[in-house]
Design a protein around this motif. Structure first.
Motif, PDB file in Angstrom:
ATOM      1  N   LYS A 194       0.808  -1.205   0.000  1.00  0.00           N
ATOM      2  CA  LYS A 194       0.000   0.000   0.000  1.00  0.00           C
ATOM      3  C   LYS A 194       0.855   1.276   0.000  1.00  0.00           C
ATOM      4  O   LYS A 194       0.529   2.251  -0.611  1.00  0.00           O
ATOM      5  CB  LYS A 194      -0.900   0.014   1.241  1.00  0.00           C
ATOM      6  CG  LYS A 194      -2.030  -0.973   1.145  1.00  0.00           C
ATOM      7  CD  LYS A 194      -3.093  -0.430   0.207  1.00  0.00           C
ATOM      8  CE  LYS A 194      -4.330  -1.273   0.164  1.00  0.00           C
ATOM      9  NZ  LYS A 194      -4.134  -2.639  -0.221  1.00  0.00           N
ATOM     10  N   SER A 195       1.938   1.252   0.750  1.00  0.00           N
ATOM     11  CA  SER A 195       2.676   2.487   0.909  1.00  0.00           C
ATOM     12  C   SER A 195       4.160   2.184   1.094  1.00  0.00           C
ATOM     13  O   SER A 195       4.519   1.228   1.783  1.00  0.00           O
ATOM     14  CB  SER A 195       2.124   3.218   2.128  1.00  0.00           C
ATOM     15  OG  SER A 195       3.149   3.774   2.881  1.00  0.00           O
ATOM     16  N   PRO A 196       5.037   3.002   0.490  1.00  0.00           N
ATOM     17  CA  PRO A 196       6.475   2.749   0.672  1.00  0.00           C
ATOM     18  C   PRO A 196       6.940   3.076   2.085  1.00  0.00           C
ATOM     19  O   PRO A 196       8.092   2.848   2.417  1.00  0.00           O
ATOM     20  CB  PRO A 196       7.126   3.654  -0.374  1.00  0.00           C
ATOM     21  CG  PRO A 196       6.109   4.674  -0.712  1.00  0.00           C
ATOM     22  CD  PRO A 196       4.765   4.100  -0.417  1.00  0.00           C
ATOM     23  N   ASP A 197       6.048   3.598   2.916  1.00  0.00           N
ATOM     24  CA  ASP A 197       6.430   3.860   4.312  1.00  0.00           C
ATOM     25  C   ASP A 197       6.143   2.659   5.207  1.00  0.00           C
ATOM     26  O   ASP A 197       6.224   2.752   6.426  1.00  0.00           O
ATOM     27  CB  ASP A 197       5.626   5.043   4.871  1.00  0.00           C
ATOM     28  CG  ASP A 197       5.931   6.310   4.105  1.00  0.00           C
ATOM     29  OD1 ASP A 197       7.079   6.436   3.675  1.00  0.00           O
ATOM     30  OD2 ASP A 197       5.022   7.139   3.947  1.00  0.00           O
ATOM     31  N   ARG A 245      18.871 -11.711  -0.254  1.00  0.00           N
ATOM     32  CA  ARG A 245      17.551 -12.010  -0.799  1.00  0.00           C
ATOM     33  C   ARG A 245      16.606 -10.818  -0.621  1.00  0.00           C
ATOM     34  O   ARG A 245      15.832 -10.486  -1.510  1.00  0.00           O
ATOM     35  CB  ARG A 245      17.009 -13.250  -0.078  1.00  0.00           C
ATOM     36  CG  ARG A 245      15.620 -13.658  -0.506  1.00  0.00           C
ATOM     37  CD  ARG A 245      15.657 -14.571  -1.709  1.00  0.00           C
ATOM     38  NE  ARG A 245      14.325 -14.737  -2.298  1.00  0.00           N
ATOM     39  CZ  ARG A 245      13.455 -15.663  -1.932  1.00  0.00           C
ATOM     40  NH1 ARG A 245      13.774 -16.524  -1.001  1.00  0.00           N
ATOM     41  NH2 ARG A 245      12.286 -15.753  -2.521  1.00  0.00           N
ATOM     42  N   PHE A 246      16.715 -10.197   0.528  1.00  0.00           N
ATOM     43  CA  PHE A 246      15.879  -9.034   0.797  1.00  0.00           C
ATOM     44  C   PHE A 246      16.190  -7.925  -0.214  1.00  0.00           C
ATOM     45  O   PHE A 246      15.293  -7.360  -0.839  1.00  0.00           O
ATOM     46  CB  PHE A 246      16.122  -8.529   2.220  1.00  0.00           C
ATOM     47  CG  PHE A 246      15.327  -7.298   2.578  1.00  0.00           C
ATOM     48  CD1 PHE A 246      13.979  -7.400   2.878  1.00  0.00           C
ATOM     49  CD2 PHE A 246      15.921  -6.041   2.598  1.00  0.00           C
ATOM     50  CE1 PHE A 246      13.237  -6.272   3.201  1.00  0.00           C
ATOM     51  CE2 PHE A 246      15.190  -4.905   2.909  1.00  0.00           C
ATOM     52  CZ  PHE A 246      13.847  -5.028   3.217  1.00  0.00           C
ATOM     53  N   ASP A 247      17.522  -7.655  -0.392  1.00  0.00           N
ATOM     54  CA  ASP A 247      17.927  -6.585  -1.306  1.00  0.00           C
ATOM     55  C   ASP A 247      17.469  -6.867  -2.727  1.00  0.00           C
ATOM     56  O   ASP A 247      17.031  -5.980  -3.441  1.00  0.00           O
ATOM     57  CB  ASP A 247      19.456  -6.404  -1.275  1.00  0.00           C
ATOM     58  CG  ASP A 247      19.878  -5.693   0.007  1.00  0.00           C
ATOM     59  OD1 ASP A 247      18.997  -5.173   0.709  1.00  0.00           O
ATOM     60  OD2 ASP A 247      21.079  -5.692   0.304  1.00  0.00           O
ATOM     61  N   SER A 248      17.586  -8.145  -3.126  1.00  0.00           N
ATOM     62  CA  SER A 248      17.267  -8.446  -4.519  1.00  0.00           C
ATOM     63  C   SER A 248      15.754  -8.482  -4.753  1.00  0.00           C
ATOM     64  O   SER A 248      15.302  -8.467  -5.882  1.00  0.00           O
ATOM     65  CB  SER A 248      17.889  -9.775  -4.935  1.00  0.00           C
ATOM     66  OG  SER A 248      17.249 -10.806  -4.209  1.00  0.00           O
ATOM     67  N   SER A 249      14.976  -8.546  -3.698  1.00  0.00           N
ATOM     68  CA  SER A 249      13.527  -8.579  -3.907  1.00  0.00           C
ATOM     69  C   SER A 249      12.905  -7.206  -3.660  1.00  0.00           C
ATOM     70  O   SER A 249      12.543  -6.500  -4.590  1.00  0.00           O
ATOM     71  CB  SER A 249      12.879  -9.640  -3.023  1.00  0.00           C
ATOM     72  OG  SER A 249      13.256  -9.457  -1.679  1.00  0.00           O
ATOM     73  N   VAL A 250      12.839  -6.821  -2.419  1.00  0.00           N
ATOM     74  CA  VAL A 250      12.138  -5.567  -2.125  1.00  0.00           C
ATOM     75  C   VAL A 250      13.061  -4.505  -1.536  1.00  0.00           C
ATOM     76  O   VAL A 250      12.613  -3.401  -1.243  1.00  0.00           O
ATOM     77  CB  VAL A 250      10.966  -5.820  -1.143  1.00  0.00           C
ATOM     78  CG1 VAL A 250       9.910  -6.680  -1.787  1.00  0.00           C
ATOM     79  CG2 VAL A 250      11.458  -6.461   0.140  1.00  0.00           C
ATOM     80  N   GLY A 251      14.332  -4.868  -1.350  1.00  0.00           N
ATOM     81  CA  GLY A 251      15.268  -3.970  -0.662  1.00  0.00           C
ATOM     82  C   GLY A 251      15.363  -2.587  -1.274  1.00  0.00           C
ATOM     83  O   GLY A 251      15.510  -1.591  -0.570  1.00  0.00           O
ATOM     84  N   ALA A 252      15.297  -2.514  -2.618  1.00  0.00           N
ATOM     85  CA  ALA A 252      15.484  -1.212  -3.269  1.00  0.00           C
ATOM     86  C   ALA A 252      14.429  -0.223  -2.782  1.00  0.00           C
ATOM     87  O   ALA A 252      14.715   0.930  -2.505  1.00  0.00           O
ATOM     88  CB  ALA A 252      15.388  -1.386  -4.774  1.00  0.00           C
ATOM     89  N   LYS A 253      13.210  -0.714  -2.653  1.00  0.00           N
ATOM     90  CA  LYS A 253      12.109   0.169  -2.272  1.00  0.00           C
ATOM     91  C   LYS A 253      12.051   0.386  -0.754  1.00  0.00           C
ATOM     92  O   LYS A 253      11.609   1.426  -0.286  1.00  0.00           O
ATOM     93  CB  LYS A 253      10.800  -0.451  -2.761  1.00  0.00           C
ATOM     94  CG  LYS A 253       9.648   0.502  -2.794  1.00  0.00           C
ATOM     95  CD  LYS A 253       8.518  -0.082  -3.631  1.00  0.00           C
ATOM     96  CE  LYS A 253       7.301   0.813  -3.595  1.00  0.00           C
ATOM     97  NZ  LYS A 253       6.175   0.192  -4.274  1.00  0.00           N
ATOM     98  N   ARG A 297      14.645  -0.101   1.578  1.00  0.00           N
ATOM     99  CA  ARG A 297      15.936  -0.068   2.266  1.00  0.00           C
ATOM    100  C   ARG A 297      15.892   0.789   3.526  1.00  0.00           C
ATOM    101  O   ARG A 297      16.470   0.449   4.540  1.00  0.00           O
ATOM    102  CB  ARG A 297      17.004   0.467   1.304  1.00  0.00           C
ATOM    103  CG  ARG A 297      18.436   0.130   1.708  1.00  0.00           C
ATOM    104  CD  ARG A 297      19.399   0.600   0.642  1.00  0.00           C
ATOM    105  NE  ARG A 297      19.134  -0.053  -0.654  1.00  0.00           N
ATOM    106  CZ  ARG A 297      19.630  -1.243  -0.987  1.00  0.00           C
ATOM    107  NH1 ARG A 297      20.382  -1.898  -0.148  1.00  0.00           N
ATOM    108  NH2 ARG A 297      19.354  -1.762  -2.156  1.00  0.00           N
ATOM    109  N   GLU A 298      15.171   1.902   3.447  1.00  0.00           N
ATOM    110  CA  GLU A 298      15.177   2.843   4.567  1.00  0.00           C
ATOM    111  C   GLU A 298      14.132   2.481   5.633  1.00  0.00           C
ATOM    112  O   GLU A 298      14.071   3.083   6.678  1.00  0.00           O
ATOM    113  CB  GLU A 298      14.860   4.263   4.073  1.00  0.00           C
ATOM    114  CG  GLU A 298      15.785   4.784   2.978  1.00  0.00           C
ATOM    115  CD  GLU A 298      17.233   4.792   3.429  1.00  0.00           C
ATOM    116  OE1 GLU A 298      17.471   5.088   4.610  1.00  0.00           O
ATOM    117  OE2 GLU A 298      18.096   4.473   2.594  1.00  0.00           O
TER     118      GLU A 298
END
Ligand code: 8DG
Ligand code: MG
Length: 467
Positions: A38-41, A54-62, A64-65
Motif C-alpha cells: 500500500k505504501s512505501p512507508d 535475498r531481501f535486497d534483490s527482492s524488495v530492498g530497493a524500495k 531499504r530505509e
C-alpha cells in the motif's frame, strides 16, 4: 514477509481496521507482488528466515530505509492493539539459513521469545492472562485509558484542524511504551528507556499517578462539548456503512441531524444502498440485541430452513457464540449436509433468503438476492416485533465448516493472530481452509480442532476468543 503500512497501524487504536489481510504475503515464490504494497512507508515484517541478499534483490530497493522487524512486533502490537516501539523488534538478517523452504516451519526447542510460541500462548490464554494482570497493573491501565480518551478527542478535532497530528503520535507512543512495561507504572521515570521521562507526556503521567485526574483531558472534553461539529461527527459515524470521510462530508455540508441528510436530495441520492438503510434504521441498528432475542431469530431461520430441506443447517456465529450477553447483529452460517459444489451452495442460500423474504422476516437487503449469492447482509424482523435487526448470513460448502466457523466466530483480533501464526509456520489460513503456503495444497478445512492443532494450539473455547 508482511508489509504493514504505518498509517494503518496508527488507526489500530480505534479498533476499526487492522489491515494485516490487505497487506499479506508479498514474496510469493520469489515474485514481488508490488500491487499489494500500500505504501512505501510500510514497516516490513519478516516472517521466515531471510538473508540480506535475498531481501535486497527482492524488495530492498524500495524498502531499504524502512524498519525491518521480527513478527513478535506484530504479535505484541495485536495483543496490545497498539503500535509497539520498533527498536526491540529489529530483524537481524540470517546469512546462513536458506529461506526458501517448502516445508512448514517446525517448532524448535522452547524459546519464550519466539513469535509463534508467543502467539500460541496469547491465543490460548492471552485474554485471560491479560485480565489477570489488571489489578497489579491498574496504574498502567489508568494512564492508558486517559490517554486513549485524549486521542479520541484529538482525532475528532483533526478533521477540522490539522494541528494535532504530533500530539496524537506522542500519546500513541506513550501508550505503546506503557503497555510494553513488564511492571507497574509508578512514575514517569519508568518511561526513561523510551525517552518519555521528560516533557509534556511525563508531566501528564505524573499528574494522573499523583492526583488521579488529568486536567488536559478535562479541557479537551469541554472543547468537545462546546463544539457541535464534533458531536455531529460522532452521531453520523454511527450510521451503518458510514465511515470518517462520509461523516465529515455531512458535517461540512452543515447537517445537524440525520433528517438533514435525507432532506438534501442530491446528497441522499449519492449514498450507497447500505448507507440509506443505515439512515432508515439508525436507532434500531445502534442498539445491542439481547441474547434471547438472537436465539429467537436463529430458531425462526432454522424452522424455515427445515421446511425447505431437513439437511439445510443454520448455525449462530459472531459475538453470540463467544458468549456475549448482547450482540450488534445476528451472524449465521448456512450449509447443506454433504453439499460442497459452489453453485449448489449459492442456490441453497438463495432459496432460504427468498423464503425468509416471502415470510416477511427479511425486511431489507444490502446484497443482491440471486441464485449466485454467497452471502446476505440486510435486516430482519420477528413476527409481530417492532424492531428491525441487522442480519448477516454466509452460505458455505459443508467441507469448509471448520474454517468458516473460525472466521465467523472471531473475534477479528483472534482471527488475525491465528492467520499470522499460520503464516509464520508456513501455512495460509482463510475462511476456506488451512493450506500449505508453498504449494497452496489443502491441509484441513472441515475440522476446527485439527486446524488449531496443526497450528500448535489446543482447543480454544469460544468464550476465550474475546481478545
Ligand atoms: P457484534 O456483532 O456483537 O458487534 O460483534 P461480532 O459478531 O464479533 O462482529 P461482526 O461485525 O458481526 O463480525 C463477525 C465476525 O466476522 C467477527 O467476530 C470476526 C469476523 N471478521 C473478521 N474480519 C472481519 C472484518 O474485517 N470485519 C468484520 N465485520 N468481521 C470480521 O475476521
Ligand atoms: Mg456480530
Amino acid at each position: 514477509m508482511l508489509f504493514v503500512p504505518e498509517e494503518e497501524w496508527a488507526r489500530c487504536s480505534d479498533d476499526s481496521d487492522i489491515v494485516l489481510e490487505e497487506s499479506e504475503t508479498i514474496l510469493n515464490g520469489g515474485a514481488v507482488l508490488d500491487s499489494v504494497v500500500k505504501s512505501p512507508d510500510s514497516i516490513v515484517v519478516v516472517t521466515r528466515p531471510l538473508s540480506r541478499a535475498r531481501f535486497d534483490s527482492s524488495v530492498g530497493a524500495k524498502y531499504r530505509e524502512q524498519p525491518v522487524v521480527r513478527p513478535e512486533w506484530v504479535v505484541d502490537s495485536l495483543a496490545n492493539r497498539r503500535l509497539m516501539p520498533l527498536d526491540q523488534y529489529r530483524y537481524s538478517f540470517d546469512e546462513k539459513k536458506p529461506e526458501a523452504t517448502k516445508e512448514p516451519a517446525k517448532l524448535e526447542a522452547a524459546d519464550p521469545h519466539r513469535a509463534d510460541q508467543r502467539l500460541v500462548g496469547f491465543l490460548s490464554m492471552g485474554a485471560r492472562g491479560e485480565k489477570g494482570r489488571m489489578g497489579e497493573f491498574a496504574n498502567n491501565a489508568k494512564v492508558v485509558k486517559r490517554f486513549e480518551e485524549a486521542i479520541r478527542i484529538y482525532e475528532l478535532m483533526q478533521f477540522f484542524d490539522k494541528n494535532n497530528a504530533f500530539r496524537i503520535k506522542n500519546y500513541r507512543l506513550a501508550i505503546s511504551a506503557i503497555e510494553s512495561l513488564d511492571r507497574p507504572l509508578t512514575s514517569a521515570q519508568d518511561l526513561k528507556p523510551f525517552g518519555l521521562d521528560r516533557g509534556g507526556i511525563a508531566q501528564h503521567v505524573e499528574e494522573i499517578l499523583q492526583t488521579g485526574t488529568f486536567s488536559k483531558l478535562e479541557t479537551l472534553k469541554q472543547q468537545e462539548m462546546a463544539d457541535e461539529r464534533y458531536q455531529r461527527m460522532t452521531q453520523f459515524k454511527k450510521i451503518y456503512g458510514v465511515g470518517d470521510k462520509t461523516a465529515y462530508r455531512f458535517v461540512k455540508a452543515g447537517y445537524k441531524s440525520i433528517q438533514d441528510i435525507v432532506h438534501d436530495q442530491e446528497m441522499y441520492a449519492s449514498l450507497t444502498d447500505a448507507q440509506k438503510q443505515g439512515i432508515l434504521h439508525y436507532d434500531e441498528w445502534n442498539e445491542r440485541i439481547p441474547r434471547t432475542e438472537v436465539e429467537a431469530h436463529h430458531n425462526f431461520v432454522v424452522k424455515e430452513a427445515e421446511a425447505i430441506d431437513t439437511n439445510l443447517k443454520v448455525m449462530l456465529m459472531g459475538s453470540y457464540r463467544r458468549g456475549a450477553e448482547t450482540s450488534g447483529d445476528i451472524d449465521l452460517i448456512v450449509y447443506t449436509e454433504g453439499v460442497n459444489e459452489a453453485s449448489q451452495v449459492h442456490e441453497n442460500l438463495y432459496k432460504l433468503t427468498r423464503r425468509l423474504q416471502e415470510s416477511g422476516f427479511i425486511v431489507c437487503s444490502m446484497t443482491e438476492v440471486s441464485p449466485a449469492m454467497h452471502k446476505f447482509n440486510g435486516g430482519c424482523k420477528l413476527p409481530g416485533a417492532q424492531k428491525c435487526r441487522r442480519l448477516d448470513i454466509i452460505g458455505i460448502p459443508h467441507a469448509e465448516l471448520g474454517a468458516s466457523t473460525i472466521y465467523f466466530v472471531g473475534n477479528d483480533i483472534f482471527n488475525r493472530c491465528l492467520r499470522l501464526l499460520a503464516q509464520i509456520k508456513g501455512y495460509h489460513l482463510s475462511n476456506k481452509g488451512l493450506f500449505l503456503a508453498a504449494d497452496k495444497s489443502l491441509v484441513e478445512s472441515f475440522d476446527e480442532r485439527k486446524i488449531l492443532h496443526t497450528l500448535g494450539l489446543d482447543w480454544v473455547e469460544y468464550k476465550h476468543r474475546n481478545i
